[in-house]
Write an enzyme that holds these catalytic residues in place. Sequence first.
Site, mmCIF file in Angstrom:
data_model
loop_
_atom_site.group_PDB
_atom_site.id
_atom_site.type_symbol
_atom_site.label_atom_id
_atom_site.label_comp_id
_atom_site.label_asym_id
_atom_site.label_seq_id
_atom_site.Cartn_x
_atom_site.Cartn_y
_atom_site.Cartn_z
ATOM 1 N N ARG A 26 0.845 -1.195 0.000
ATOM 2 C CA ARG A 26 0.000 0.000 0.000
ATOM 3 C C ARG A 26 0.874 1.236 0.000
ATOM 4 N NH1 ARG A 26 -3.909 -1.457 4.384
ATOM 5 N NH2 ARG A 26 -2.978 -3.499 4.610
ATOM 6 N N SER A 29 -1.550 6.712 -1.839
ATOM 7 C CA SER A 29 -2.795 6.961 -2.575
ATOM 8 C C SER A 29 -3.596 5.703 -2.894
ATOM 9 C CB SER A 29 -2.460 7.687 -3.882
ATOM 10 O OG SER A 29 -1.415 7.024 -4.547
ATOM 11 N N VAL A 32 -2.659 -2.105 -3.209
ATOM 12 C CA VAL A 32 -2.437 -2.991 -4.351
ATOM 13 C C VAL A 32 -2.678 -4.439 -3.930
ATOM 14 C CG1 VAL A 32 -0.787 -3.701 -6.130
ATOM 15 C CG2 VAL A 32 -0.744 -1.350 -5.273
ATOM 16 N N ASP A 150 9.410 10.439 -9.759
ATOM 17 C CA ASP A 150 9.484 9.876 -8.407
ATOM 18 C C ASP A 150 10.220 8.539 -8.464
ATOM 19 O OD1 ASP A 150 9.083 9.832 -5.658
ATOM 20 O OD2 ASP A 150 7.094 8.898 -5.799
HETATM 21 P P1 ATP Z 1 3.046 6.174 -3.218
HETATM 22 O O1 ATP Z 1 2.906 6.230 -1.724
HETATM 23 O O2 ATP Z 1 4.502 6.133 -3.655
HETATM 24 O O3 ATP Z 1 2.220 7.192 -3.944
HETATM 25 P P2 ATP Z 1 1.155 4.355 -4.361
HETATM 26 O O4 ATP Z 1 -0.025 4.613 -3.475
HETATM 27 O O5 ATP Z 1 1.122 4.992 -5.717
HETATM 28 O O6 ATP Z 1 2.504 4.744 -3.635
HETATM 29 P P3 ATP Z 1 2.494 2.000 -5.289
HETATM 30 O O7 ATP Z 1 3.849 2.458 -4.844
HETATM 31 O O8 ATP Z 1 2.271 1.957 -6.758
HETATM 32 O O9 ATP Z 1 1.337 2.794 -4.525
HETATM 33 O O10 ATP Z 1 2.208 0.538 -4.741
HETATM 34 C C1 ATP Z 1 2.328 0.225 -3.360
HETATM 35 C C2 ATP Z 1 3.050 -1.101 -3.235
HETATM 36 O O11 ATP Z 1 2.266 -2.138 -3.856
HETATM 37 C C3 ATP Z 1 4.399 -1.164 -3.938
HETATM 38 O O12 ATP Z 1 5.412 -0.643 -3.150
HETATM 39 C C4 ATP Z 1 4.545 -2.645 -4.210
HETATM 40 O O13 ATP Z 1 4.993 -3.317 -3.060
HETATM 41 C C5 ATP Z 1 3.120 -3.086 -4.488
HETATM 42 N N1 ATP Z 1 2.860 -3.096 -5.940
HETATM 43 C C6 ATP Z 1 2.512 -2.048 -6.700
HETATM 44 N N2 ATP Z 1 2.365 -2.398 -7.980
HETATM 45 C C7 ATP Z 1 2.638 -3.709 -8.058
HETATM 46 C C8 ATP Z 1 2.700 -4.655 -9.143
HETATM 47 N N3 ATP Z 1 2.399 -4.304 -10.381
HETATM 48 N N4 ATP Z 1 3.042 -5.923 -8.865
HETATM 49 C C9 ATP Z 1 3.369 -6.277 -7.574
HETATM 50 N N5 ATP Z 1 3.327 -5.443 -6.516
HETATM 51 C C10 ATP Z 1 2.978 -4.166 -6.756
#
Ligand code: ATP
Length: 437
Positions: A26, A29, A32, A150
């Site tokens: 997670r 925002s 996952v 980023d």
């Molecule tokens: P941020 O806080 O950087 O904005 P975010 O809410 O956009 O993060 P992500 O960084 O895209 O979320 O995803 C959170 C976590 O989920 C990642 O650090 C990773 O561990 C997991 N994750 C994201 N996308 C994938 C994927 N395609 N396959 C496997 N794990 C994933």
Amino acid sequence: MAESSGGALPAKVIFGKYELGRVLGRGASAKVYYARHIASGRSVAIKVFPKPRRPSSSGSSSSSSSSSSDSFIREIFALRLLRHPHIVRLHEVLASRSSVYLVLELAKGGELISRVHDRGRLPDDLSRRLFHQLLSAVSYSHSRGVFHRDLKPENLLLDDAGDLKVSDFGFSAVSSFSEDYLLHTQCGTPGYVAPEILVSRKGTTGYDGAKADIWSCGVILFVLNAGYLPFNDRNLVSLYRKIHRGHHRCPRWTQPDLRRLISRLLDPNPATRISVDGILRDPWFARDVDPDQLATMMRPQGSDAGLDDKPHRRRGGELNAFDLISFASGLDLSGLFVDAASDRVRFASVEPVDRILDRVEEVGKEEGLVLRREGEKGSAAVIEGHKGEFVLRLQVHRLTGGTAVVEVEVGSGSYGSFWNEKLRPVLRGPLHLGGLG
Ligand code: ATP
């Protein structure tokens, strides 16, 4: 939530096509999940964002570039432009009343940073292989006008073969190829962010998104080799000072040629910072790879397959949330922008509010219909049929960056033929209606 395979709890099925499993991670925002596409059995990752508030008539709820709705719109927009072996693929976008779901390629190997933590640091050969893959993905993104902004090991995932997958384009910017195009938004993660981003704000000259990404690649390369950050301080002001000076100290095991490359990547002056072409010629980077191999690596086959070029034809400027709607054909965002329960159509426009309403007025006059302007600053038009057989209300919500959302709503009677045959064709042409109307 239990994973579908082997879990005692029944799996949750969404949209009748994906079985949701355990949480993979997670972020700020989104959450996952692991998921399985029921028809094909294929494993995917599904990134779930809470659905943004609807745009208000003033456009205020959508105007913040840092809002979570912008984050998923930016991510969708960027990923839709990119098809590369080292960038997580976006398969599909779905929306329910409460959430938006990005169906992504699953990176089975997890986060690169965990590998670095497990091993303390990575051996030179492995760092080089991953850095090749990173540079290939970054240089390809830049060639498509996408700047990640980023880049950090937490956003670098691995597949089951240990190959890199760049993810999380929630801060990305998409531009045209306009040469004087510079970015202004402050974003990124302290510790990875380029010095010129720290001083950039509206009114200054802005920064070059490509050079800023190259800086972050330098921080990543340092972390892979050292196991810790080049710039670190509990105090944010001291941290920013260190970044501005670009002063870093490589560990004793760093090879001289790698030290040189790192210092050229972490050059605080973006004008003299090494470019992608310079990196390709760098002795540490090019070691043990022949030039043809390197060229293939930097432009992998099928990178561009099936992609359209629409955004590159746009004039300069950062895309805001609603630009996406203009290019939304092929994405199922219907749950987001079309109210299925009513006779209402919403779509994006890049024309000024007055121009849109003038067009409506012209059509109304030609047809001899009764027309009046309404709403705050005349931002709505009401059109009535000759004999009052229909009332059609068209409201224009002005958003940021010269974008507007147009909402067409029937008040009473049958408006179908007037809308479909007269008004819609006139609005469609200049309004980039995309797949939504
Ligand atoms: P941020 O806080 O950087 O904005 P975010 O809410 O956009 O993060 P992500 O960084 O895209 O979320 O995803 C959170 C976590 O989920 C990642 O650090 C990773 O561990 C997991 N994750 C994201 N996308 C994938 C994927 N395609 N396959 C496997 N794990 C994933």
